[in-house]
Write an enzyme that holds these catalytic residues in place. Sequence first.
Site, PDB file in Angstrom:
ATOM      1  N   ASP A 141       8.721  -8.066  -0.725  1.00 49.05           N
ATOM      2  CA  ASP A 141       7.604  -7.301  -1.291  1.00 49.05           C
ATOM      3  C   ASP A 141       6.729  -8.214  -2.131  1.00 49.05           C
ATOM      4  O   ASP A 141       6.197  -7.806  -3.178  1.00 49.05           O
ATOM      5  CB  ASP A 141       8.161  -6.146  -2.139  1.00 49.05           C
ATOM      6  CG  ASP A 141       7.083  -5.139  -2.519  1.00 49.05           C
ATOM      7  OD1 ASP A 141       7.262  -4.422  -3.525  1.00 49.05           O
ATOM      8  OD2 ASP A 141       6.040  -5.091  -1.823  1.00 49.05           O
ATOM      9  N   LYS A 144       2.189 -11.538   1.382  1.00 50.29           N
ATOM     10  CA  LYS A 144       2.469 -11.275   2.809  1.00 50.29           C
ATOM     11  C   LYS A 144       2.547 -12.549   3.630  1.00 50.29           C
ATOM     12  O   LYS A 144       3.280 -12.605   4.598  1.00 50.29           O
ATOM     13  CB  LYS A 144       1.435 -10.318   3.387  1.00 50.29           C
ATOM     14  CG  LYS A 144       1.192  -9.103   2.499  1.00 50.29           C
ATOM     15  CD  LYS A 144       2.474  -8.442   2.061  1.00 50.29           C
ATOM     16  CE  LYS A 144       2.380  -7.771   0.684  1.00 50.29           C
ATOM     17  NZ  LYS A 144       3.704  -7.691   0.032  1.00 50.29           N
ATOM     18  N   ASP A 169       8.162  -4.600   2.870  1.00 49.88           N
ATOM     19  CA  ASP A 169       7.118  -3.637   2.512  1.00 49.88           C
ATOM     20  C   ASP A 169       5.771  -4.130   3.065  1.00 49.88           C
ATOM     21  O   ASP A 169       5.613  -5.303   3.372  1.00 49.88           O
ATOM     22  CB  ASP A 169       7.023  -3.512   0.983  1.00 49.88           C
ATOM     23  CG  ASP A 169       6.091  -2.378   0.551  1.00 49.88           C
ATOM     24  OD1 ASP A 169       5.546  -2.443  -0.559  1.00 49.88           O
ATOM     25  OD2 ASP A 169       5.886  -1.435   1.353  1.00 49.88           O
ATOM     26  N   ASN A 170       4.810  -3.235   3.214  1.00 48.36           N
ATOM     27  CA  ASN A 170       3.411  -3.582   3.509  1.00 48.36           C
ATOM     28  C   ASN A 170       3.180  -4.281   4.840  1.00 48.36           C
ATOM     29  O   ASN A 170       2.267  -5.105   4.950  1.00 48.36           O
ATOM     30  CB  ASN A 170       2.836  -4.473   2.395  1.00 48.36           C
ATOM     31  CG  ASN A 170       3.078  -3.929   1.028  1.00 48.36           C
ATOM     32  OD1 ASN A 170       3.778  -4.521   0.216  1.00 48.36           O
ATOM     33  ND2 ASN A 170       2.521  -2.750   0.752  1.00 48.36           N
ATOM     34  N   GLU A 199       1.368   3.132  -0.969  1.00 46.85           N
ATOM     35  CA  GLU A 199       1.780   3.865  -2.170  1.00 46.85           C
ATOM     36  C   GLU A 199       0.627   4.663  -2.787  1.00 46.85           C
ATOM     37  O   GLU A 199      -0.476   4.170  -2.942  1.00 46.85           O
ATOM     38  CB  GLU A 199       2.375   2.908  -3.227  1.00 46.85           C
ATOM     39  CG  GLU A 199       1.571   1.671  -3.532  1.00 46.85           C
ATOM     40  CD  GLU A 199       1.991   0.484  -2.693  1.00 46.85           C
ATOM     41  OE1 GLU A 199       2.508   0.696  -1.575  1.00 46.85           O
ATOM     42  OE2 GLU A 199       1.796  -0.646  -3.110  1.00 46.85           O
TER      43      GLU A 199
HETATM   44  O1  LIG Z   1       2.581  -2.743  -1.907  1.00 47.43           O
HETATM   45  C1  LIG Z   1       1.541  -3.625  -2.058  1.00 47.43           C
HETATM   46  C2  LIG Z   1       0.222  -3.230  -1.880  1.00 47.43           C
HETATM   47  C3  LIG Z   1      -0.820  -4.154  -2.041  1.00 47.43           C
HETATM   48  C4  LIG Z   1      -2.219  -3.708  -1.849  1.00 47.43           C
HETATM   49  C5  LIG Z   1      -3.211  -4.110  -2.730  1.00 47.43           C
HETATM   50  C6  LIG Z   1      -4.527  -3.667  -2.561  1.00 47.43           C
HETATM   51  C7  LIG Z   1      -4.839  -2.820  -1.500  1.00 47.43           C
HETATM   52  F1  LIG Z   1      -6.088  -2.382  -1.352  1.00 47.43           F
HETATM   53  C8  LIG Z   1      -3.846  -2.413  -0.608  1.00 47.43           C
HETATM   54  C9  LIG Z   1      -2.543  -2.853  -0.788  1.00 47.43           C
HETATM   55  C10 LIG Z   1      -0.539  -5.475  -2.399  1.00 47.43           C
HETATM   56  C11 LIG Z   1       0.799  -5.892  -2.574  1.00 47.43           C
HETATM   57  C12 LIG Z   1       1.146  -7.208  -2.938  1.00 47.43           C
HETATM   58  N1  LIG Z   1       2.447  -7.543  -3.102  1.00 47.43           N
HETATM   59  C13 LIG Z   1       3.409  -6.612  -2.907  1.00 47.43           C
HETATM   60  N2  LIG Z   1       3.150  -5.334  -2.558  1.00 47.43           N
HETATM   61  C14 LIG Z   1       1.852  -4.952  -2.406  1.00 47.43           C
HETATM   62 MG   LIG Z   2       4.490  -3.740  -1.751  1.00 44.74          MG
END
Ligand SMILES: Oc1cc(-c2ccc(F)cc2)cc2cncnc12
Ligand SMILES: [Mg+2]
Length: 214
Positions: A141, A144, A169-170, A199
């Site tokens: 997490d 990326k 995640d993501n 989220e």
């Molecule tokens: O869960 C996450 C979400 C996002 C993120 C930020 C901005 C957006 F617009 C969309 C998604 C960034 C992350 C960086 N590291 C770990 N987890 C993350």
């Molecule tokens: Mg994340």
Amino acid sequence: TRSTRPQRLLAAVQKNATRGDPRSVVKAIDEFCRYTEWAMNVGDEKGCILDSVVSEVNPATVLELGTYCGYSTVRIATLLPPDAKLITLEFNPDFAVIARQVIAWAGQEEKVHLVEGSSGDLIPKMKEQFGVKSFDLVFLDHWKDRYLPDAKLMEECGLLGKGSVLLADNVICPGSPDYLDYVRNSPKYRSQYFKSHLEYTKVEDGLEKSVFLG
Ligand SMILES: Oc1cc(-c2ccc(F)cc2)cc2cncnc12
Ligand SMILES: [Mg+2]
């Protein structure tokens, strides 16, 4: 000077959650992020998927890459038996300072070892410095573009054993296409996508669960 988002998140925990009650810490963060200020915690919807994978694996040793404010650290630690170990790596010292306090407020310090530094530097030190043989579960997490190199690095360092589970995640938003391509097409992994949402939003995102086949 203006407070930071992690500082405001911690203040919400200390105001609304009961010290020593991890579920109230998780609830306070989710309410803060849904109704006051979005933050990049795995969140409640993906958090339930995380919980189910942790419970199914029932890991003795867990590695989390990317602590942020400690939300998923607390969710995972709460599900671990007392002798289990969760090592969480955080590159950003300002995030680490907040995460330590969130983890402490939840009363989970015993099971959690938060290490500051980059995953690329710390993963090769896991065996000798932290006495880890292999990880039963890794929660990816962090950035990326580090998912794929860190997965390969863990393989090379012998940190994954037959049955080790990578949960990322993501994988859709922000997305990690090279990692997805690797775990879905490599004969070393059995991969499965859990469709969910970014989220606290309606945007599609998901978790990828990949079992290392050895
Ligand atoms: O869960 C996450 C979400 C996002 C993120 C930020 C901005 C957006 F617009 C969309 C998604 C960034 C992350 C960086 N590291 C770990 N987890 C993350
Ligand atoms: Mg994340």
